[in-house]
Scaffold this motif. Structure first.
Motif, PDB file in Angstrom:
ATOM      1  N   GLY A   1       0.789  -1.222   0.000  1.00 54.66           N
ATOM      2  CA  GLY A   1       0.000   0.000   0.000  1.00 54.66           C
ATOM      3  C   GLY A   1       0.821   1.272   0.000  1.00 54.66           C
ATOM      4  N   ALA A   2       2.134   1.172  -0.266  1.00 55.15           N
ATOM      5  CA  ALA A   2       2.983   2.367  -0.280  1.00 55.15           C
ATOM      6  C   ALA A   2       2.693   3.206  -1.516  1.00 55.15           C
ATOM      7  N   VAL A   3       2.593   4.520  -1.332  1.00 54.07           N
ATOM      8  CA  VAL A   3       2.298   5.456  -2.417  1.00 54.07           C
ATOM      9  C   VAL A   3       3.255   6.635  -2.314  1.00 54.07           C
ATOM     10  N   ALA A   4       3.779   7.053  -3.461  1.00 54.87           N
ATOM     11  CA  ALA A   4       4.677   8.208  -3.491  1.00 54.87           C
ATOM     12  C   ALA A   4       3.843   9.480  -3.469  1.00 54.87           C
ATOM     13  N   SER A   5       3.707  10.105  -2.290  1.00 52.69           N
ATOM     14  CA  SER A   5       2.933  11.335  -2.150  1.00 52.69           C
ATOM     15  C   SER A   5       3.877  12.505  -1.889  1.00 52.69           C
ATOM     16  N   PRO A   6       3.497  13.721  -2.299  1.00 55.53           N
ATOM     17  CA  PRO A   6       4.363  14.880  -2.090  1.00 55.53           C
ATOM     18  C   PRO A   6       4.749  15.037  -0.627  1.00 55.53           C
ATOM     19  N   GLY A   7       6.050  15.230  -0.396  1.00 56.36           N
ATOM     20  CA  GLY A   7       6.542  15.387   0.959  1.00 56.36           C
ATOM     21  C   GLY A   7       6.853  14.090   1.668  1.00 56.36           C
ATOM     22  N   GLY A   8       6.498  12.952   1.061  1.00 60.35           N
ATOM     23  CA  GLY A   8       6.755  11.656   1.681  1.00 60.35           C
ATOM     24  C   GLY A   8       8.140  11.128   1.366  1.00 60.35           C
ATOM     25  N   GLY A   9       8.465  10.002   1.990  1.00 58.12           N
ATOM     26  CA  GLY A   9       9.789   9.425   1.806  1.00 58.12           C
ATOM     27  C   GLY A   9      10.051   8.960   0.388  1.00 58.12           C
ATOM     28  N   LEU A  10       9.050   8.325  -0.248  1.00 59.01           N
ATOM     29  CA  LEU A  10       9.234   7.853  -1.610  1.00 59.01           C
ATOM     30  C   LEU A  10       9.419   9.016  -2.581  1.00 59.01           C
ATOM     31  N   HIS A  11       8.683  10.093  -2.340  1.00 60.45           N
ATOM     32  CA  HIS A  11       8.861  11.274  -3.190  1.00 60.45           C
ATOM     33  C   HIS A  11      10.256  11.860  -3.016  1.00 60.45           C
ATOM     34  N   GLY A  12      10.757  11.811  -1.776  1.00 63.28           N
ATOM     35  CA  GLY A  12      12.121  12.282  -1.531  1.00 63.28           C
ATOM     36  C   GLY A  12      13.156  11.455  -2.276  1.00 63.28           C
ATOM     37  N   ILE A  13      12.925  10.130  -2.342  1.00 65.25           N
ATOM     38  CA  ILE A  13      13.833   9.266  -3.105  1.00 65.25           C
ATOM     39  C   ILE A  13      13.791   9.634  -4.576  1.00 65.25           C
ATOM     40  N   GLU A  14      12.595   9.867  -5.109  1.00 68.63           N
ATOM     41  CA  GLU A  14      12.474  10.253  -6.518  1.00 68.63           C
ATOM     42  C   GLU A  14      13.226  11.547  -6.798  1.00 68.63           C
ATOM     43  N   ARG A  15      13.079  12.533  -5.926  1.00 64.47           N
ATOM     44  CA  ARG A  15      13.750  13.816  -6.128  1.00 64.47           C
ATOM     45  C   ARG A  15      15.266  13.672  -6.027  1.00 64.47           C
ATOM     46  N   ARG A  16      15.710  12.840  -5.101  1.00 61.91           N
ATOM     47  CA  ARG A  16      17.149  12.669  -4.929  1.00 61.91           C
ATOM     48  C   ARG A  16      17.782  12.038  -6.170  1.00 61.91           C
ATOM     49  N   LEU A  17      17.138  11.008  -6.719  1.00 59.92           N
ATOM     50  CA  LEU A  17      17.708  10.310  -7.872  1.00 59.92           C
ATOM     51  C   LEU A  17      17.456  11.047  -9.178  1.00 59.92           C
ATOM     52  N   ALA A  18      16.417  11.893  -9.212  1.00 60.47           N
ATOM     53  CA  ALA A  18      16.140  12.649 -10.442  1.00 60.47           C
ATOM     54  C   ALA A  18      17.291  13.571 -10.790  1.00 60.47           C
ATOM     55  N   ALA A  19      18.047  14.013  -9.788  1.00 61.08           N
ATOM     56  CA  ALA A  19      19.203  14.868 -10.054  1.00 61.08           C
ATOM     57  C   ALA A  19      20.265  14.150 -10.866  1.00 61.08           C
ATOM     58  N   PHE A  20      20.240  12.823 -10.870  1.00 61.29           N
ATOM     59  CA  PHE A  20      21.208  12.025 -11.634  1.00 61.29           C
ATOM     60  C   PHE A  20      20.546  11.337 -12.825  1.00 61.29           C
ATOM     61  N   ASP A  21      19.373  11.846 -13.229  1.00 59.35           N
ATOM     62  CA  ASP A  21      18.616  11.265 -14.334  1.00 59.35           C
ATOM     63  C   ASP A  21      18.178   9.839 -13.995  1.00 59.35           C
ATOM     64  N   GLY A  22      17.917   9.605 -12.719  1.00 58.59           N
ATOM     65  CA  GLY A  22      17.510   8.283 -12.279  1.00 58.59           C
ATOM     66  C   GLY A  22      16.001   8.133 -12.247  1.00 58.59           C
ATOM     67  N   THR A  23      15.543   6.895 -12.186  1.00 59.86           N
ATOM     68  CA  THR A  23      14.110   6.591 -12.147  1.00 59.86           C
ATOM     69  C   THR A  23      13.806   5.739 -10.923  1.00 59.86           C
ATOM     70  N   VAL A  24      12.588   5.867 -10.443  1.00 60.58           N
ATOM     71  CA  VAL A  24      12.113   5.082  -9.297  1.00 60.58           C
ATOM     72  C   VAL A  24      10.767   4.488  -9.662  1.00 60.58           C
ATOM     73  N   THR A  25      10.642   3.173  -9.515  1.00 63.67           N
ATOM     74  CA  THR A  25       9.396   2.476  -9.778  1.00 63.67           C
ATOM     75  C   THR A  25       8.961   1.752  -8.509  1.00 63.67           C
TER      76      THR A  25
END
Length: 381
Positions: free
Chosen positions: A333-357
């Motif tokens: 039931g984990a969902v990437a919501s703004p301000g959440g941990g998964l969203h933080g992972i997406e933002r961190r890796l996006a700086a390196f052209d990374g993807t999160v699924t």
């Protein structure tokens, strides 16, 4: 941030059995399109009285699924990958999700393809299947008909080079803005930690040393107590500074690299973590740090929210890309919501052209797959 890449491989003429199956699927798509188009028209008409909103959302989802089946068929028959260039839809409400789909150019490419498949799909599939009754004409002609039809329809679904470039520019602009925001927040955190922690202790240390100097002759005992207190304050300030540095670039990465860092995270985690990492060489230090903190965040989320008892880390490097997967056996039931941990992972890796699924069905398990471009350096270097 997901980036679709278009690729082509030399197409081979499909076998008779494959062509027959493709003809059948094309005919089915045509029939499905004939049923779907009236539903789409009625849904648009009913939007004005709000009844059509959920109906339109469902119809567009069915249309997208039908277009995706066409893309998979083109890849199998033509050897051409037609990507799914849809805008990402997060955890927004019904109106937000509908707005994203209605402003997505890919939706209107799907509608154009729907009209084309209604006009040609059923007829082409039926003709190709009938031709197999007339041998050898069918064996020779049907594959040509199918390949021609798929080539034409796939061109409707494929993005133009301009659209690919515009999407890429938009993704890079978003990634840059989020990276700047993240770095600004990190700088403010460091400033706050320095001001409230080490700086305050160093100021107190300086004052104690000044008092000890003044009391040296008048009250030696008080002076010794102030010096002892100053020594303790210096030790605490040093601990604060070490913790601050550890938050910027963990010492374990400098000492043992990313592999050792992930193993250390597994040992320190609040649940049992299995580690399967194979990598010869080392990524650049910024990439190591980003992956380390992303995995740490994923494990923290698993321990806090998933009620999992076990988790796993899987890491590989292949063809210039670093792949990391973190999974747990929790409730899902984990969902990437703004301000959440998964969203933080997406933002961190996006700086390196990374993807999160993220795959996290209700009941579990939760699997977070991370991938980013990365070249390794030699261990000796």
């Amino acid at each position: 941030m997901t980036t679709a890449r278009e690729s082509r491989s030399p197409g081979r003429s499909p076998s008779a059995t494959t062509s027959l199956r493709a003809a059948f699927l094309i005919a089915i798509q045509g029939l499905a399109g004939i049923v779907l188009l009236p539903l789409l028209i009625v849904s648009f008409a009913l939007v004005v009285i709000w009844v059509g909103l959920p109906m339109l959302a469902l119809t567009l989802s069915l249309l997208r699924g039908l277009a995706m089946s066409q893309r998979r068929l083109a890849r199998r028959i033509l050897g051409v990958k037609v990507p799914m260039p849809y805008r990402k839809i997060g955890g927004e409400g019904l109106l937000d999700r509908l707005q994203i789909r209605l402003t997505d150019p890919a939706t209107y490419r799907d509608i154009a393809w729907l009209l084309l498949t209604i006009c040609l799909g059923f007829a082409v599939g039926l003709v190709a299947m009938i031709f197999y009754i007339v041998l050898p004409l069918g064996v020779l002609a049907s594959p040509v008909i199918i390949r021609t039809y798929l080539t034409v329809t796939s061109s409707v679904l494929r993005r133009s080079d301009t659209e690919v470039m515009e999407q890429r520019i938009g993704e890079l602009a978003t990634s840059r803005a989020e990276t700047v925001d993240t770095q600004s927040a990190e700088i403010r955190r460091i400033e706050r930690d320095l001001h409230d922690g080490a700086q305050a202790r160093l100021v107190a240390l300086s004052m104690n040393l000044g008092l000890a100097e003044q009391m040296m002759e008048k009250d030696p005992q008080m002076s010794r107590e102030l010096l002892a207190e100053s020594r303790q304050s210096a030790s605490v300030a040093l601990t604060d500074l070490r913790g601050l540095v550890r938050g910027i670039h963990p010492p374990v990465l400098a000492d043992r690299g990313l592999v050792g860092g992930l193993q250390a995270l597994a040992l320190a985690a609040a649940l049992e973590v299995d580690v399967d990492v194979v990598m010869v060489g080392r990524p650049p230090a910024p990439v190591e740090s980003a992956v380390y903190f992303a995995v740490a965040e994923a494990l923290t989320n698993a321990a806090k929210h998933s009620t999992a008892r076990t988790a796993w880390i899987w890491l590989r490097h292949n063809a210039g890309r670093l792949s990391v997967t973190v999974g747990d056996s929790g409730v899902g039931g984990a969902v990437a919501s703004p301000g959440g941990g998964l969203h933080g992972i997406e933002r961190r890796l996006a700086a390196f052209d990374g993807t999160v699924t993220v795959a996290s069905p209700i009941g579990g398990p939760t699997i977070i797959a991370m991938e980013l471009p990365c070249e390794l350096s030699s261990e000796k270097i």
